[in-house]
Design a protein around this motif. Structure first.
Motif, PDB file in Angstrom:
ATOM      1  N   LYS A  31     130.869 -41.136  89.716  1.00 54.66           N
ATOM      2  CA  LYS A  31     129.804 -40.917  90.393  1.00 54.66           C
ATOM      3  C   LYS A  31     129.384 -39.331  89.969  1.00 54.66           C
ATOM      4  N   GLN A  32     130.372 -38.504  90.186  1.00 55.91           N
ATOM      5  CA  GLN A  32     129.883 -37.231  89.591  1.00 55.91           C
ATOM      6  C   GLN A  32     129.557 -36.884  88.074  1.00 55.91           C
ATOM      7  N   VAL A  33     130.272 -37.711  87.191  1.00 51.67           N
ATOM      8  CA  VAL A  33     129.864 -37.689  85.635  1.00 51.67           C
ATOM      9  C   VAL A  33     128.289 -38.385  85.747  1.00 51.67           C
ATOM     10  N   GLU A  34     128.169 -39.367  86.533  1.00 50.75           N
ATOM     11  CA  GLU A  34     126.839 -39.862  86.274  1.00 50.75           C
ATOM     12  C   GLU A  34     125.834 -38.933  86.691  1.00 50.75           C
ATOM     13  N   GLU A  35     126.098 -38.359  87.993  1.00 51.42           N
ATOM     14  CA  GLU A  35     125.178 -37.314  88.516  1.00 51.42           C
ATOM     15  C   GLU A  35     124.957 -36.287  87.542  1.00 51.42           C
ATOM     16  N   ASN A  36     126.023 -35.602  86.856  1.00 52.32           N
ATOM     17  CA  ASN A  36     125.744 -34.525  86.149  1.00 52.32           C
ATOM     18  C   ASN A  36     125.087 -34.836  84.849  1.00 52.32           C
ATOM     19  N   VAL A  37     125.374 -35.776  84.250  1.00 52.60           N
ATOM     20  CA  VAL A  37     124.588 -36.202  82.947  1.00 52.60           C
ATOM     21  C   VAL A  37     123.285 -36.754  83.053  1.00 52.60           C
TER      22      VAL A  37
ATOM     23  N   ALA B  81     138.363 -30.266  83.414  1.00 41.60           N
ATOM     24  CA  ALA B  81     139.502 -31.153  83.940  1.00 41.60           C
ATOM     25  C   ALA B  81     140.473 -30.470  84.637  1.00 41.60           C
ATOM     26  N   SER B  82     140.158 -29.509  85.304  1.00 40.61           N
ATOM     27  CA  SER B  82     140.704 -28.685  86.417  1.00 40.61           C
ATOM     28  C   SER B  82     140.998 -29.648  87.555  1.00 40.61           C
ATOM     29  N   PRO B  83     139.855 -30.430  87.895  1.00 38.51           N
ATOM     30  CA  PRO B  83     140.351 -31.404  88.956  1.00 38.51           C
ATOM     31  C   PRO B  83     141.130 -32.400  88.831  1.00 38.51           C
TER      32      PRO B  83
ATOM     33  N   PRO C 132     129.460 -24.318  86.902  1.00 39.97           N
ATOM     34  CA  PRO C 132     127.910 -24.129  87.181  1.00 39.97           C
ATOM     35  C   PRO C 132     127.537 -24.369  88.671  1.00 39.97           C
ATOM     36  N   LEU C 133     128.595 -25.090  89.568  1.00 41.78           N
ATOM     37  CA  LEU C 133     128.503 -25.318  90.917  1.00 41.78           C
ATOM     38  C   LEU C 133     129.288 -24.216  91.609  1.00 41.78           C
ATOM     39  N   ALA C 134     129.599 -23.042  90.965  1.00 43.05           N
ATOM     40  CA  ALA C 134     130.404 -21.910  91.711  1.00 43.05           C
ATOM     41  C   ALA C 134     131.710 -22.319  92.050  1.00 43.05           C
ATOM     42  N   MET C 135     132.434 -23.189  91.500  1.00 43.26           N
ATOM     43  CA  MET C 135     133.744 -23.823  92.011  1.00 43.26           C
ATOM     44  C   MET C 135     133.321 -24.134  93.276  1.00 43.26           C
ATOM     45  N   GLY C 136     132.562 -24.985  93.496  1.00 44.40           N
ATOM     46  CA  GLY C 136     132.175 -25.795  94.864  1.00 44.40           C
ATOM     47  C   GLY C 136     131.314 -25.084  95.841  1.00 44.40           C
TER      48      GLY C 136
ATOM     49  N   VAL D 287     131.604 -28.476  83.855  1.00 40.19           N
ATOM     50  CA  VAL D 287     131.545 -28.887  85.181  1.00 40.19           C
ATOM     51  C   VAL D 287     132.930 -29.719  85.649  1.00 40.19           C
ATOM     52  N   GLY D 288     133.627 -29.213  86.570  1.00 38.87           N
ATOM     53  CA  GLY D 288     134.626 -29.912  86.922  1.00 38.87           C
ATOM     54  C   GLY D 288     134.341 -31.473  87.621  1.00 38.87           C
ATOM     55  N   MET D 289     134.966 -32.198  87.024  1.00 36.90           N
ATOM     56  CA  MET D 289     134.483 -33.662  87.494  1.00 36.90           C
ATOM     57  C   MET D 289     135.672 -34.492  87.846  1.00 36.90           C
TER      58      MET D 289
ATOM     59  N   PHE E  88     136.046 -31.774  76.423  1.00 35.00           N
ATOM     60  CA  PHE E  88     137.149 -31.603  77.511  1.00 35.00           C
ATOM     61  C   PHE E  88     137.967 -30.345  77.488  1.00 35.00           C
ATOM     62  N   ASP E  89     137.842 -29.832  78.573  1.00 38.47           N
ATOM     63  CA  ASP E  89     138.564 -28.516  78.638  1.00 38.47           C
ATOM     64  C   ASP E  89     139.515 -28.515  79.891  1.00 38.47           C
ATOM     65  N   THR E  90     140.865 -28.211  79.539  1.00 37.46           N
ATOM     66  CA  THR E  90     142.033 -28.196  80.369  1.00 37.46           C
ATOM     67  C   THR E  90     142.767 -26.621  80.238  1.00 37.46           C
TER      68      THR E  90
ATOM     69  N   HIS F 188     144.228 -17.490  78.532  1.00 38.11           N
ATOM     70  CA  HIS F 188     143.477 -18.025  79.789  1.00 38.11           C
ATOM     71  C   HIS F 188     143.469 -16.607  80.812  1.00 38.11           C
ATOM     72  N   ASP F 189     142.546 -16.428  81.263  1.00 36.65           N
ATOM     73  CA  ASP F 189     142.295 -15.260  82.381  1.00 36.65           C
ATOM     74  C   ASP F 189     142.969 -13.834  81.612  1.00 36.65           C
ATOM     75  N   ILE F 190     142.357 -13.475  80.669  1.00 35.11           N
ATOM     76  CA  ILE F 190     142.960 -12.307  79.908  1.00 35.11           C
ATOM     77  C   ILE F 190     143.058 -10.926  80.801  1.00 35.11           C
TER      78      ILE F 190
HETATM   79  P1  NAD Z   1     132.738 -26.336  89.091  1.00 35.09           P
HETATM   80  O1  NAD Z   1     131.810 -25.168  89.547  1.00 35.09           O
HETATM   81  O2  NAD Z   1     132.250 -27.170  87.931  1.00 35.09           O
HETATM   82  O3  NAD Z   1     132.874 -27.222  90.594  1.00 35.09           O
HETATM   83  C1  NAD Z   1     133.686 -28.033  90.686  1.00 35.09           C
HETATM   84  C2  NAD Z   1     133.428 -28.739  91.768  1.00 35.09           C
HETATM   85  O4  NAD Z   1     132.350 -29.643  92.060  1.00 35.09           O
HETATM   86  C3  NAD Z   1     134.574 -29.933  92.070  1.00 35.09           C
HETATM   87  O5  NAD Z   1     134.936 -30.102  93.453  1.00 35.09           O
HETATM   88  C4  NAD Z   1     133.975 -31.090  91.684  1.00 35.09           C
HETATM   89  O6  NAD Z   1     134.405 -32.480  92.336  1.00 35.09           O
HETATM   90  C5  NAD Z   1     132.630 -30.873  92.307  1.00 35.09           C
HETATM   91  N1  NAD Z   1     131.483 -31.495  91.687  1.00 35.09           N
HETATM   92  C6  NAD Z   1     131.316 -31.829  90.343  1.00 35.09           C
HETATM   93  N2  NAD Z   1     129.963 -32.540  90.285  1.00 35.09           N
HETATM   94  C7  NAD Z   1     129.540 -32.750  91.305  1.00 35.09           C
HETATM   95  C8  NAD Z   1     128.208 -33.337  91.828  1.00 35.09           C
HETATM   96  N3  NAD Z   1     127.533 -33.726  91.076  1.00 35.09           N
HETATM   97  N4  NAD Z   1     128.197 -33.163  93.196  1.00 35.09           N
HETATM   98  C9  NAD Z   1     128.954 -32.516  93.918  1.00 35.09           C
HETATM   99  N5  NAD Z   1     129.980 -32.006  93.629  1.00 35.09           N
HETATM  100  C10 NAD Z   1     130.396 -31.937  92.613  1.00 35.09           C
HETATM  101  O7  NAD Z   1     133.956 -25.469  88.976  1.00 35.09           O
HETATM  102  P2  NAD Z   1     135.255 -25.711  88.168  1.00 35.09           P
HETATM  103  O8  NAD Z   1     135.763 -27.101  88.028  1.00 35.09           O
HETATM  104  O9  NAD Z   1     136.340 -24.747  88.630  1.00 35.09           O
HETATM  105  O10 NAD Z   1     134.695 -25.373  86.525  1.00 35.09           O
HETATM  106  C11 NAD Z   1     134.711 -26.288  85.534  1.00 35.09           C
HETATM  107  C12 NAD Z   1     135.449 -26.138  84.664  1.00 35.09           C
HETATM  108  O11 NAD Z   1     135.554 -24.942  83.781  1.00 35.09           O
HETATM  109  C13 NAD Z   1     136.966 -26.462  85.016  1.00 35.09           C
HETATM  110  O12 NAD Z   1     137.554 -27.710  85.334  1.00 35.09           O
HETATM  111  C14 NAD Z   1     137.830 -25.699  83.869  1.00 35.09           C
HETATM  112  O13 NAD Z   1     137.967 -26.709  82.878  1.00 35.09           O
HETATM  113  C15 NAD Z   1     136.608 -24.695  83.496  1.00 35.09           C
HETATM  114  N6  NAD Z   1     137.191 -23.288  84.104  1.00 35.09           N
HETATM  115  C16 NAD Z   1     137.866 -22.471  83.200  1.00 35.09           C
HETATM  116  C17 NAD Z   1     138.144 -21.051  83.845  1.00 35.09           C
HETATM  117  C18 NAD Z   1     138.937 -20.272  82.998  1.00 35.09           C
HETATM  118  O14 NAD Z   1     139.195 -20.585  81.860  1.00 35.09           O
HETATM  119  N7  NAD Z   1     139.219 -19.084  83.630  1.00 35.09           N
HETATM  120  C19 NAD Z   1     137.537 -20.642  85.378  1.00 35.09           C
HETATM  121  C20 NAD Z   1     136.811 -21.913  85.855  1.00 35.09           C
HETATM  122  C21 NAD Z   1     136.829 -22.774  85.190  1.00 35.09           C
END
Ligand code: NAD
Length: 320
Positions: A276-282, A24-26, A212-216, A270-272, A54-56, A125-127
């Protein structure tokens, strides 16, 4: 297509998490603005498609993510035991504070924003940004008291450098830390979490792997401005995304499937921020269950990413 999303056990907790988890970071506008409507619709759609986790964190969007997630979960109108919520403590918009006093106050604030009576998992968080000895001697004991009070069910720790997990787990009594959340270490470009899995399994600690998408990095639209990867890693991932697009493949789908294929990891978070992103990832997860990984495309991408494989970035403070 497989009917429901796979559920996987989380260490010794007895919880079963959907293989795809909702990051839920997005919802805190971390990856760009998201309307309330899209946020609520994404969470609803995720739940309807079988996502139960769900993670936040109070840190995401300076508490915005927790508030929006709380509203969206309430709008589901389903019994509380049908979804699993994880939040965090110790990292805030104004900095880090892992003291017992702060984390004890933090859970009350989080529960209020989330409109919940308890969270399933509370994670430090981020120890790597705090003193790991304080985490062991002060923060985790404070979280154990919260467990006894019923405000949280399980205790977790999160961070980027993998060494922080062994440092803490080697120093706390068995069964104290239930879960670890690692990020950016089980994906196509970096799979270093794999080496730690046997150790975590031997301790009965549940494993959540995020990003899994390496934060984009592994998306067609690329990472946000703040992404900490080196220019070299960003360029290599961009080249891999372009290669996939040219071949009519989607790098994000391939990346999801790569991460999901290791069943020793309970949930891939995965951050969503859209239906559309939910559908694609599921869909990526369900397709994987039936057809397995697209090995050919994955090995072509791995070849492109060869020179940056397992490259990460610094995070945290020097531990004494
Ligand atoms: P992520 O790798 O999941 O990438 C998220 C990005 O990819 C967002 O921009 C999202 O809109 C986009 N995306 C998602 N599905 C997509 C798709 N099918 N096609 C194209 N783009 C898509 O990175 P994240 O969001 O940082 O990590 C996932 C979650 O994990 C976070 O929301 C958070 O809850 C958790 N997290 C925790 C920590 C921590 O505790 N230190 C660090 C990173 C992430």
């Amino acid at each position: 297509m497989a009917k429901t999303l796979e559920l996987r056990p989380l260490g010794n907790t007895g919880l079963k998490l959907s293989s795809v988890g909702f990051g839920a970071s997005p919802l805190g506008n971390v990856f760009g603005p998201v309307s309330d409507h899209d946020a609520v619709a994404s969470v609803r759609h995720a739940f309807l498609l079988g996502i139960n986790f769900f993670d936040t964190s109070p840190y995401y969007g300076g508490t915005l993510s927790e508030k929006v997630l709380g509203k969206a979960l309430k709008a589901l109108g389903v019994p509380r035991n049908e979804y699993i919520v994880a939040t965090k403590c110790g990292r805030y918009a104004d900095g880090f504070d892992f003291s017992a006093e702060r984390v004890t106050r933090s859970i009350d604030e989080s529960l209020e924003r989330l409109q919940l009576d308890y969270v399933d998992i509370l994670q430090c968080h981020d120890i790597e940004f705090g003193s790991l000895d304080q985490i062991v001697n002060e923060t985790i004991p404070a979280l154990q008291k919260l467990k006894e009070s019923g405000k949280i069910r399980f205790i977790g720790i999160t961070g980027l450098p993998l060494g922080v997990f062994t440092y803490v787990l080697d120093r706390v009594p068995p069964g104290t830390v239930d879960v670890i959340l690692s990020y950016c270490h089980y994906g196509i470009n970096d799979s270093t979490l794999e080496d730690l899995l046997p150790y975590l399994k031997s301790k009965g600690v549940g494993v959540i792997s995020a990003s899994p998408l390496a934060m984009g990095l592994l998306t067609e639209s690329g990472p946000p401005e703040w992404h900490p990867a080196s220019p070299e890693l960003k360029a290599a991932c961009q080249a891999a995304a372009a290669f996939c697009k040219e071949k009519g493949k989607n790098i994000s789908k391939l990346a999801m499937q790569y991460s999901l294929s290791n069943k020793d990891i309970s949930s891939i978070l995965v951050g969503m921020n859209s239906v559309k992103q939910v559908e694609e990832n599921v869909a990526a997860a369900k397709e994987l269950e039936i057809f397995g990984k697209d090995e050919k495309s994955l090995s072509e991408i791995e070849e492109i990413l060869k020179l940056v494989k397992n490259q990460t970035w610094p995070s945290g403070i020097q531990q004494s």
